[in-house]
Design an enzyme around this catalytic site. Structure first.
Site, short mmCIF file in Angstrom:
data_model
loop_
_atom_site.label_atom_id
_atom_site.label_comp_id
_atom_site.label_asym_id
_atom_site.label_seq_id
_atom_site.Cartn_x
_atom_site.Cartn_y
_atom_site.Cartn_z
CD GLU A 1 8.59 -1.44 5.97
OE1 GLU A 1 9.02 -0.65 6.82
OE2 GLU A 1 7.73 -2.28 6.22
CB CYS B 1 9.59 -10.98 1.81
SG CYS B 1 7.86 -10.55 1.80
CB CYS C 1 -2.08 -3.08 -0.63
SG CYS C 1 -2.92 -4.48 -1.41
CB CYS D 1 -6.66 -8.02 3.53
SG CYS D 1 -6.74 -8.66 1.84
CB CYS E 1 -3.17 -6.78 5.62
SG CYS E 1 -1.58 -6.46 4.82
CB CYS F 1 3.02 -12.37 7.24
SG CYS F 1 4.01 -13.75 6.76
#
Ligand code: SAH
Length: 367
Positions: A95, A108, A115, A119, A122, A342
């Site tokens: 994205e 962004c 990933c 975290c 997230c 975010c």
């Protein structure tokens, strides 16, 4: 026999494209011309590149290609934010988000499919990790957005800032990310000033040192906690590179670029990291670093185990930091109605890591 697949010129980066041109007996200048055609004018059809000789264009058509990820979805938020879903291979998509502002337009950009860092707050982390994006797939997000937004050398610039804050940890895909960022800053491509390109990291310390030496763009650090005990939980890469090491790397980064400030991002998680005493600890920790702080209200996603701090708590936290002399702003949540805020980016990831983790439970289900 299959013929070898053509070289995708977008994957080479500036230096790589020069070397490639010299390798096929052309001058270095050809690479500048190609970069201009592709990135300034958005032209990917060799036959339209009229200042190149016909023979050279034919050679390029026969042996190379210009291929960027394909748009497979677009969502427009009520606040003007746009999110694109781009297919990077048969199973995976990523994205990219455009956030318009009064006097700026921020893109962004993602650096990995999924990933590998875990975290806890997230959404991308829940997808697991599949692979690094190559240079063409990273700069292709900028190319695509510029075209979609109608940016040409003659129109107003729509993309004024780029943040490497999409899916992935950019410093774990160092070379490809640096090659793409060099194109973002190149006068023949997107011509953005160094300060308008920001790389955000969860704290990969060796990568920060390397970035300082080879491509010192604006640096953002996902801090999220002022002590190792809490940061070990929220941002697990802290177990490998604890705060002392991370903040020392930030000091060195700042002294190599004396006019720059480092941005520290701090996600506001109710009852976890939002106490006033923690705000004072943050201020103490950042002493000696030219720092500004972005507080990010937590953006929820399905299955998340956290909640966002209340407005009052966020304001109090901000006031403590401001009182300690640190410029602190609360980031406005943008694009949350289309899951573009975010930490909400998930794309479609055929995850190698999550699949491994899920294997046992899948076996249970099958029984
Ligand atoms: N991997 C890099 C790039 C991601 S940037 C990094 O960690 O810095 C995205 C920013 O949004 C990071 O600061 C990240 O910690 C933060 N973030 C992640 N999930 C979030 C969520 N659900 N709500 C608010 N911020 C989040």
């Amino acid at each position: 026999m299959n013929s070898p697949s053509p070289t995708n010129l977008c994957d080479l980066g500036i230096e790589g494209l020069r070397t490639f041109m010299i390798g096929i007996g052309e001058s270095r200048f050809r690479s500048t011309q190609l970069i201009k055609w592709i990135h300034q004018f958005g032209v990917v059809d060799f036959s339209a590149m009229t200042n190149l000789s016909k023979a050279f264009r034919e050679q390029l058509t026969n042996n190379t290609e210009i291929r960027f990820p394909e748009i497979v979805g677009r969502q427009d938020s009520a606040d003007g934010t746009i999110k694109w879903l781009l297919r990077v291979d048969s199973g995976n998509s990523i994205e990219t988000v455009f956030i318009p502002g009064n006097d700026r337009g921020t893109l962004c950009v993602s650096s990995q499919v999924g990933c590998p860092l875990d975290c806890q707050f997230c959404a991308t982390a829940t997808q697991g990790f599949n692979r690094n994006l190559n240079v063409g797939e990273i700069i292709g997000q900028v190319w695509m957005a510029a075209r979609e937004l109608g940016q040409t050398p003659k129109t107003n610039r729509r993309i004024t800032n780029i943040v490497m804050m999409g899916m992935g940890e950019p410093l774990l895909n160092f070379n490809n990310v640096v090659n793409a960022m060099q194109l973002m800053m190149d006068d023949n491509a997107y011509n953005l000033a160094r300060k308008r390109v920001t790389l955000s990291t969860a704290g990969h310390v060796p990568g920060i040192h390397k970035l300082r030496d080879v491509c010192p763009v604006s640096l953002a650090i996902s801090l999220h906690a002022p002590n190792n005990e809490l940061r070990d939980v929220l941002v697990p890469i802290n177990r490998k590179h604890p705060l002392e090491e991370l903040l020392d790397a930030c000091k060195q980064y700042a002294s190599a670029n004396p006019h720059d400030q480092i941005t520290f991002e701090y996600v506001m998680l109710k009852g976890m990291n939002d106490g006033e005493s923690l705000a004072r600890d943050v201020a103490k920790r950042l002493r000696g670093i030219p720092a500004k702080i972005n507080l990010i209200p937590f953006n929820p996603f399905p299955g998340a185990k956290y909640e966002c701090s209340t407005r009052e708590t966020i304001d109090r936290f901000r006031d403590q930091l401001t009182r300690a002399g640190i410029v602190t702003i609360t980031r406005k949540t943008r694009g949350d109605d289309i899951d573009a805020a975010c930490g909400q980016l998930v794309g479609k990831v055929i995850s190698k890591s999550a699949r491994r983790r899920a294997k046992t439970s899948a076996v249970e289900v099958l029984r």
